[in-house]
Design a protein around this motif. Structure first.
Motif, PDB file in Angstrom:
ATOM      1  N   THR A 190      39.437  42.034  21.889  1.00 13.89           N
ATOM      2  CA  THR A 190      39.623  40.812  22.680  1.00 13.89           C
ATOM      3  C   THR A 190      39.653  41.073  24.182  1.00 13.89           C
ATOM      4  N   LYS A 191      39.269  42.269  24.587  1.00  9.67           N
ATOM      5  CA  LYS A 191      39.359  42.646  25.994  1.00  9.67           C
ATOM      6  C   LYS A 191      38.459  41.788  26.883  1.00  9.67           C
ATOM      7  N   LYS A 192      37.234  41.545  26.424  1.00 11.41           N
ATOM      8  CA  LYS A 192      36.279  40.808  27.248  1.00 11.41           C
ATOM      9  C   LYS A 192      36.022  39.434  26.639  1.00 11.41           C
ATOM     10  N   GLY A 193      35.997  38.419  27.489  1.00 11.99           N
ATOM     11  CA  GLY A 193      35.651  37.081  27.045  1.00 11.99           C
ATOM     12  C   GLY A 193      36.704  36.446  26.147  1.00 11.99           C
ATOM     13  N   ASN A 194      36.307  35.333  25.542  1.00  3.74           N
ATOM     14  CA  ASN A 194      37.230  34.581  24.701  1.00  3.74           C
ATOM     15  C   ASN A 194      36.847  34.569  23.232  1.00  3.74           C
ATOM     16  N   ARG A 195      35.700  35.147  22.906  1.00  5.30           N
ATOM     17  CA  ARG A 195      35.292  35.246  21.510  1.00  5.30           C
ATOM     18  C   ARG A 195      35.511  36.678  21.055  1.00  5.30           C
ATOM     19  N   VAL A 230      45.436  41.536   0.859  1.00  4.74           N
ATOM     20  CA  VAL A 230      44.349  40.668   1.302  1.00  4.74           C
ATOM     21  C   VAL A 230      43.523  41.408   2.349  1.00  4.74           C
ATOM     22  N   SER A 231      42.211  41.468   2.151  1.00  2.10           N
ATOM     23  CA  SER A 231      41.334  42.091   3.155  1.00  2.10           C
ATOM     24  C   SER A 231      41.306  41.211   4.403  1.00  2.10           C
ATOM     25  N   GLN A 232      41.305  41.855   5.577  1.00  2.33           N
ATOM     26  CA  GLN A 232      41.433  41.099   6.833  1.00  2.33           C
ATOM     27  C   GLN A 232      40.690  41.832   7.944  1.00  2.33           C
ATOM     28  N   PHE A 233      39.370  41.679   7.999  1.00  5.21           N
ATOM     29  CA  PHE A 233      38.584  42.395   9.006  1.00  5.21           C
ATOM     30  C   PHE A 233      38.975  42.007  10.419  1.00  5.21           C
ATOM     31  N   THR A 234      39.563  40.824  10.616  1.00  8.57           N
ATOM     32  CA  THR A 234      39.920  40.372  11.958  1.00  8.57           C
ATOM     33  C   THR A 234      41.062  41.176  12.578  1.00  8.57           C
ATOM     34  N   SER A 275      35.319  40.199  19.237  1.00  8.30           N
ATOM     35  CA  SER A 275      34.250  40.995  18.651  1.00  8.30           C
ATOM     36  C   SER A 275      34.833  41.762  17.468  1.00  8.30           C
ATOM     37  N   TYR A 276      34.092  41.780  16.383  1.00 13.18           N
ATOM     38  CA  TYR A 276      34.556  42.478  15.175  1.00 13.18           C
ATOM     39  C   TYR A 276      33.697  43.697  14.869  1.00 13.18           C
ATOM     40  N   ILE A 277      33.048  44.233  15.883  1.00 13.61           N
ATOM     41  CA  ILE A 277      32.116  45.340  15.699  1.00 13.61           C
ATOM     42  C   ILE A 277      32.792  46.594  15.145  1.00 13.61           C
ATOM     43  N   LYS A 278      34.092  46.752  15.411  1.00 14.71           N
ATOM     44  CA  LYS A 278      34.811  47.937  14.931  1.00 14.71           C
ATOM     45  C   LYS A 278      35.098  47.873  13.429  1.00 14.71           C
ATOM     46  N   ALA A 279      35.170  46.666  12.872  1.00 13.37           N
ATOM     47  CA  ALA A 279      35.457  46.511  11.439  1.00 13.37           C
ATOM     48  C   ALA A 279      34.313  47.093  10.613  1.00 13.37           C
ATOM     49  N   ALA A 280      34.666  47.767   9.535  1.00 10.87           N
ATOM     50  CA  ALA A 280      33.659  48.391   8.670  1.00 10.87           C
ATOM     51  C   ALA A 280      32.814  47.325   7.977  1.00 10.87           C
TER      52      ALA A 280
END
Length: 150
Positions: free
Chosen positions: A85-90, A76-80, A92-97
């Protein structure tokens, strides 16, 4: 490439009310891909997966691989998996391709795993809203990152 392997007694994937994958004993593998991932990462990971000894032998020692027990696999693909999660509570998925990079790598991963395993590999659908059910056996959950292989 980061993967989470869950040893399962059974697992399934449902999309829009339709069961698209269903296995008994084996692995449910979540796969997260980053832009830097390559064919080398795929080959290294699939080799690890098929040879990982996490199934019990007759003495209840984890001494058998997925190949030894003729187990099944769902991928199963799982970009998450690459959530920051270092900053804030939301997260970031910027590293995911992005899909144009991730989809071909995901498909290559599934194809290579099929080749190494010597049997079909079931999958979810890249980018779909999936309902994943599993009965984790053990529980045994292994996280492997191809960037940490050295």
């Amino acid at each position: 490439m980061k993967i989470v392997i869950q040893r399962v007694s059974k697992a399934s994937v449902t999309i829009a009310g339709e069961k698209v994958a269903n296995i008994n004993q084996g692995f449910l593998i979540l796969v997260g891909i980053v832009s830097e991932d390559t064919a080398e990462d795929i080959i290294w990971l699939t080799n690890k997966i098929v040879n990982l000894r996490v199934f019990e032998d007759d003495k209840d020692v984890m001494n058998h691989s997925i190949k030894d027990i003729d187990g099944d696999v769902i991928v199963v693909s799982q970009f998450t998996l690459h959530a920051a999660t270092k900053k804030g509570n939301r997260p970031s998925y910027i590293k995911a391709a992005k899909p144009d990079v991730a989809i071909p790598l995901y498909e290559s991963f599934v194809k290579q795993l099929h080749k190494d395993l010597g049997k079909p590999v079931q999958t979810g659908q890249f980018g779909a809203d999936m309902k994943v059910e599993l009965l984790n056996d053990g529980p045994v959950t292994i996280i492997i990152d191809s960037k940490s292989k050295a």
